[in-house]
Design a protein around this motif. Structure first.
Motif, mmCIF file in Angstrom:
data_model
loop_
_atom_site.group_PDB
_atom_site.id
_atom_site.type_symbol
_atom_site.label_atom_id
_atom_site.label_comp_id
_atom_site.label_asym_id
_atom_site.label_seq_id
_atom_site.Cartn_x
_atom_site.Cartn_y
_atom_site.Cartn_z
ATOM 1 N N ASN A 149 3.635 -26.757 -11.692
ATOM 2 C CA ASN A 149 4.234 -25.476 -11.696
ATOM 3 C C ASN A 149 5.572 -25.697 -12.086
ATOM 4 O OD1 ASN A 149 1.833 -24.109 -10.811
ATOM 5 N ND2 ASN A 149 2.200 -24.599 -8.678
ATOM 6 N N CYS A 150 6.219 -27.005 -12.142
ATOM 7 C CA CYS A 150 7.619 -27.135 -12.325
ATOM 8 C C CYS A 150 7.861 -27.481 -13.683
ATOM 9 C CB CYS A 150 8.076 -28.618 -11.531
ATOM 10 S SG CYS A 150 7.535 -28.549 -9.660
ATOM 11 N N LYS A 151 7.843 -26.200 -14.476
ATOM 12 C CA LYS A 151 7.825 -26.571 -15.894
ATOM 13 C C LYS A 151 9.051 -26.796 -16.482
ATOM 14 C CE LYS A 151 3.635 -24.339 -16.082
ATOM 15 N NZ LYS A 151 2.386 -25.360 -16.450
ATOM 16 N N ASP A 152 10.295 -26.976 -15.747
ATOM 17 C CA ASP A 152 11.561 -27.345 -16.273
ATOM 18 C C ASP A 152 11.672 -28.945 -15.859
ATOM 19 O OD1 ASP A 152 12.351 -25.032 -17.396
ATOM 20 O OD2 ASP A 152 13.050 -24.498 -15.277
ATOM 21 N N LEU A 153 10.534 -29.611 -15.410
ATOM 22 C CA LEU A 153 10.881 -30.884 -14.773
ATOM 23 C C LEU A 153 10.930 -31.766 -16.190
ATOM 24 C CD1 LEU A 153 10.477 -32.596 -12.196
ATOM 25 C CD2 LEU A 153 8.287 -33.112 -12.845
ATOM 26 N N LYS A 154 12.102 -32.529 -15.956
ATOM 27 C CA LYS A 154 12.505 -33.555 -17.014
ATOM 28 C C LYS A 154 12.165 -35.048 -16.544
ATOM 29 C CE LYS A 154 15.953 -30.541 -19.319
ATOM 30 N NZ LYS A 154 17.290 -30.599 -19.814
ATOM 31 N N LEU A 155 12.487 -35.324 -15.224
ATOM 32 C CA LEU A 155 12.415 -36.626 -14.712
ATOM 33 C C LEU A 155 11.484 -36.702 -13.548
ATOM 34 C CD1 LEU A 155 15.723 -36.217 -15.783
ATOM 35 C CD2 LEU A 155 15.852 -38.610 -15.195
ATOM 36 N N LEU A 156 10.522 -37.706 -13.640
ATOM 37 C CA LEU A 156 9.544 -38.041 -12.553
ATOM 38 C C LEU A 156 9.441 -39.253 -12.192
ATOM 39 C CD1 LEU A 156 7.469 -36.880 -10.494
ATOM 40 C CD2 LEU A 156 5.997 -37.074 -12.315
ATOM 41 N N ASP A 157 10.103 -39.770 -11.034
ATOM 42 C CA ASP A 157 9.823 -40.909 -10.907
ATOM 43 C C ASP A 157 9.344 -41.332 -9.426
ATOM 44 O OD1 ASP A 157 10.460 -43.809 -10.444
ATOM 45 O OD2 ASP A 157 12.635 -43.577 -9.941
ATOM 46 N N VAL A 158 8.134 -41.934 -9.581
ATOM 47 C CA VAL A 158 7.501 -42.278 -8.208
ATOM 48 C C VAL A 158 6.984 -43.698 -8.319
ATOM 49 C CG1 VAL A 158 6.701 -39.697 -8.155
ATOM 50 C CG2 VAL A 158 5.170 -41.583 -9.169
ATOM 51 N N GLY A 159 7.832 -44.418 -8.850
ATOM 52 C CA GLY A 159 7.419 -45.991 -8.965
ATOM 53 C C GLY A 159 7.793 -46.665 -7.679
ATOM 54 N N ASN A 160 6.879 -47.891 -7.629
ATOM 55 C CA ASN A 160 6.998 -48.756 -6.340
ATOM 56 C C ASN A 160 6.574 -47.714 -5.142
ATOM 57 O OD1 ASN A 160 8.278 -51.428 -7.045
ATOM 58 N ND2 ASN A 160 9.603 -49.945 -8.306
ATOM 59 N N ASN A 161 5.517 -47.316 -5.118
ATOM 60 C CA ASN A 161 4.868 -46.643 -3.899
ATOM 61 C C ASN A 161 3.310 -47.185 -3.791
ATOM 62 O OD1 ASN A 161 6.744 -44.753 -2.479
ATOM 63 N ND2 ASN A 161 6.960 -44.267 -4.404
ATOM 64 N N TYR A 162 2.299 -46.652 -3.264
ATOM 65 C CA TYR A 162 1.106 -47.019 -2.810
ATOM 66 C C TYR A 162 0.223 -45.941 -3.743
ATOM 67 C CZ TYR A 162 3.497 -50.225 0.537
ATOM 68 O OH TYR A 162 4.017 -51.298 1.067
ATOM 69 N N ASN A 175 6.243 -29.396 -20.814
ATOM 70 C CA ASN A 175 6.794 -29.705 -22.184
ATOM 71 C C ASN A 175 8.095 -29.953 -22.192
ATOM 72 O OD1 ASN A 175 7.814 -27.079 -21.804
ATOM 73 N ND2 ASN A 175 6.591 -26.294 -22.944
ATOM 74 N N GLN A 176 8.760 -30.085 -20.952
ATOM 75 C CA GLN A 176 10.277 -30.545 -20.856
ATOM 76 C C GLN A 176 10.397 -32.087 -20.278
ATOM 77 O OE1 GLN A 176 12.973 -28.640 -21.912
ATOM 78 N NE2 GLN A 176 11.286 -27.282 -22.502
ATOM 79 N N LEU A 177 9.097 -32.609 -19.925
ATOM 80 C CA LEU A 177 9.320 -34.007 -19.384
ATOM 81 C C LEU A 177 9.706 -35.074 -20.271
ATOM 82 C CD1 LEU A 177 8.648 -35.390 -16.635
ATOM 83 C CD2 LEU A 177 6.382 -36.166 -17.597
ATOM 84 N N GLN A 178 10.772 -35.767 -19.715
ATOM 85 C CA GLN A 178 11.499 -36.692 -20.609
ATOM 86 C C GLN A 178 11.209 -38.314 -20.095
ATOM 87 O OE1 GLN A 178 15.593 -35.813 -21.967
ATOM 88 N NE2 GLN A 178 15.044 -33.559 -21.969
ATOM 89 N N VAL A 179 11.237 -38.208 -18.836
ATOM 90 C CA VAL A 179 11.167 -39.695 -18.269
ATOM 91 C C VAL A 179 9.962 -39.740 -17.356
ATOM 92 C CG1 VAL A 179 12.073 -41.323 -16.913
ATOM 93 C CG2 VAL A 179 13.714 -40.016 -18.748
ATOM 94 N N LEU A 180 8.894 -40.648 -17.176
ATOM 95 C CA LEU A 180 7.892 -40.600 -16.504
ATOM 96 C C LEU A 180 7.795 -42.107 -15.802
ATOM 97 C CD1 LEU A 180 5.426 -39.665 -15.135
ATOM 98 C CD2 LEU A 180 4.117 -39.877 -17.265
ATOM 99 N N ASP A 181 8.067 -42.192 -14.613
ATOM 100 C CA ASP A 181 8.022 -43.656 -14.179
ATOM 101 C C ASP A 181 6.951 -43.580 -13.142
ATOM 102 O OD1 ASP A 181 8.491 -46.224 -13.081
ATOM 103 O OD2 ASP A 181 10.405 -46.094 -12.952
#
Length: 412
Positions: A149-162, A175-181
C-alpha cells in the motif's frame, strides 16, 4: 538539560555531545514540531510523555544509548512525518500501531537496535512511507503484503534480520522503489519476477540468503533505471526528500559489499547502481542480458553455483567499477571484451574453472594474481604460469592419485 519554553517550535541539538536523560520538562512544550537529538550520548527510555507533543513532525534520537521499548503512546502523534531511532539499544517488538501512523509517516529508521518479533501488518491504503529501514535487528517472519500500500516507497532495507520467506515479488508493483536490501536473512526459493517490473530499482542486495534456481532473466530485463545510461553530473547529487522542516538527505546507513570491501553509505548518490546476489545457491548460466545494464557500477554474483562461460556481453558494462564472479563453477575463457571496462577497479574471478590466457590491456593490466587464483587452467601474467605457445594455449594438466595425494604434471 532543557528549560520550559512554551513557544518553542524547533530543538536542534544533534551532535552536541550531550549526556544524561531527556528532562520531562521538554514535553511541556506543546507547540514543539521538530526534535533533533541524534549523535549524542543520551540514555534512558523514550519518555511516555512524548504523546503530549501533538504537533510533532520530526523526532530523531539516533546514535545514542537509549534502551527499552518504543512506547505505544508515540503512535498518538498523528502529525509525525520522520522518526529516526537508529543505532541505540532499543528492544521489544515494533509496535503494531506504527502501521496506524503510515498515512502521515514518510521516513522510519529503526536500524541497529534489538527489536524482535514480526513487522506490523496493518499498513493502510495511502501509506506515505518513502523510506523504511529496520536492518540489523532480530525481526522474523515475512514482509507484510500491506507494505504494497506504500506506493511512494523508495528505500526498503530489512537486511540482517531473521526474515524467512520466499522472494516478495509483489514489491515490483511499487513503481517508485529504488533501493531494495534483503541481505543476510533466511529468504529462500526462486526469484520469480515474471509478472512484475522493477523499473526504477537501482540498488538490489539479495546476498547471504538461501535463494536458488536460475538467475531471473526477466528481472534483469526490467531494470530500466540501470539499463539507461546515466547523464553525467557536474557535481555529485544525493537522494534527498522534502519534509516539513525543509530539504533533507535521506539518512541511510546502508552497507554494501563493493570493491571487495564492506562499505556503509550514509548518503546515496543518485547515480549509484549495484546488484549483489552473492552467497546464495543460484545455478545455471549468467544471463547475457546483464550486459545491457549500461549504468551498472557494481556486480557481485560470487559464492553461488553458476556454470557456463562468462558472457562477453559483460564487456559492454562501460560504467562498471567492481565485478566479482568468484567461487562459482564458471568455465571457458575470460572474454577479451573485458579490456573495454575502463573504470574497473576491482575484479575477482578466483576459484572457478576458467582456462586460457588472461587478456591484457587497460584496466586488466592493473590486477594482481589474487583476481585469478583457483583457476588451474589459466595462464599468463600476472600468474607465474606462462602460456605454452604464441596463440596463448595453456599447458594441459593431468593428475596421478597416489598415497601422498594429488600430483599434477604437465602434458605437452
Amino acid at each position: 538539560m532543557f528549560d520550559y519554553h512554551p513557544q518553542l517550535l524547533r530543538l536542534d541539538l544533534g551532535g552536541c555531545q550531550l549526556s544524561g536523560k531527556i528532562l520531562k520538562s521538554l514535553f511541556k512544550c506543546r507547540e514543539l514540531q521538530y526534535i533533533f537529538l541524534d549523535y549524542n550520548y543520551l540514555e534512558g527510555t523514550v519518555p511516555l510523555e512524548i504523546s503530549n507533543l501533538t504537533s510533532l513532525k520530526v523526532f530523531t534520537i539516533g546514535e545514542n544509548n537509549f534502551s527499552g521499548q518504543i512506547p505505544s503512546s508515540l503512535c498518538n502523534l498523528s502529525s509525525l512525518m520522520l522518526l529516526y531511532l537508529s543505532n541505540n539499544s532499543l528492544d521489544g517488538t515494533i509496535p503494531e500501531c506504527i502501521g496506524n501512523l503510515s498515512s502521515s509517516l514518510s521516513h522510519l529508521n529503526l536500524r541497529m537496535n534489538n527489536f524482535h518479533g514480526k513487522i506490523p501488518e496493518n499498513f493502510a491504503e495511502g501509506c506515505s512511507f518513502i523510506s523504511f529501514l529496520i536492518s540489523n535487528n532480530q525481526v522474523e517472519g515475512s514482509l507484510p503484503r500491506s507494505l504494497g500500500n506504500c506506493k511512494d516507497l523508495k528505500l526498503l532495507d530489512v537486511g540482517n534480520n531473521y526474515l524467512n520467506a520466499t522472494f516478495p515479488n509483489w514489491l515490483g508493483n511499487l513503481n517508485q522503489l529504488q533501493v531494495l536490501d534483503l541481505r543476510s536473512n533466511r529468504f529462500y526459493g526462486k526469484v520469480d519476477s515474471s509478472d512484475v517490473t522493477f523499473t526504477r530499482l537501482r540498488v538490489i542486495d539479495l546476498s547471504r540468503n538461501n535463494f536458488s534456481g536460475y538467475l531471473p532473466v526477466n528481472f534483469f530485463e526490467n531494470l530500466h533505471a540501470i539499463r539507461e545510461v546515466n547523464e553525467k553530473k557536474v557535481k555529485p547529487e544525493y537522494m534527498i526528500e522534502e519534509v516539513a522542516s525543509g530539504t533533507i538527505y535521506i539518512e541511510l546507513g546502508l552497507s554494501f559489499t563493493t570493491k571487495g570491501l564492506e562499505t556503509e553509505f550514509e548518503k546515496l548518490l543518485t547515480i549509484w547502481t549495484a546488484i549483489d546476489f552473492s552467497s546464495n545457491q543460484f545455478s545455471g548460466e549468467i544471463p547475457k542480458t546483464i550486459g545491457e545494464l549500461h549504468s551498472l557500477i557494481a556486480l557481485n554474483l560470487s559464492h553461488n553455483c553458476l556454470t557456463g562461460p562468462i558472457p562477453s556481453s559483460l564487456g559492454d558494462l562501460s560504467e562498471l567499477e567492481s565485478l566479482d564472479l568468484s567461487s562459482n563453477k564458471l568455465h571457458g575463457r575470460i572474454p577479451t571484451e573485458f579490456t573495454n571496462l575502463g573504470f574497473l577497479e576491482v575484479l575477482n574471478l578466483s576459484h572457478n574453472n576458467l582456462v586460457g590466457p588472461i587478456p591484457h590491456g587497460k584496466q586488466l593490466d592493473t590486477f594482481s594474481n589474487d583476481s585469478y587464483i583457483g583457476n588451474l587452467g589459466l595462464c599468463g601474467l600476472p600468474l607465474s604460469k606462462s602460456c605454452d605457445n604464441d596463440e596463448g594455449t595453456p599447458a594441459k594438466f593431468d593428475r596421478d592419485d597416489d598415497e601422498d595425494g594429488l600430483n599434477w604434471k604437465f602434458l605437452y
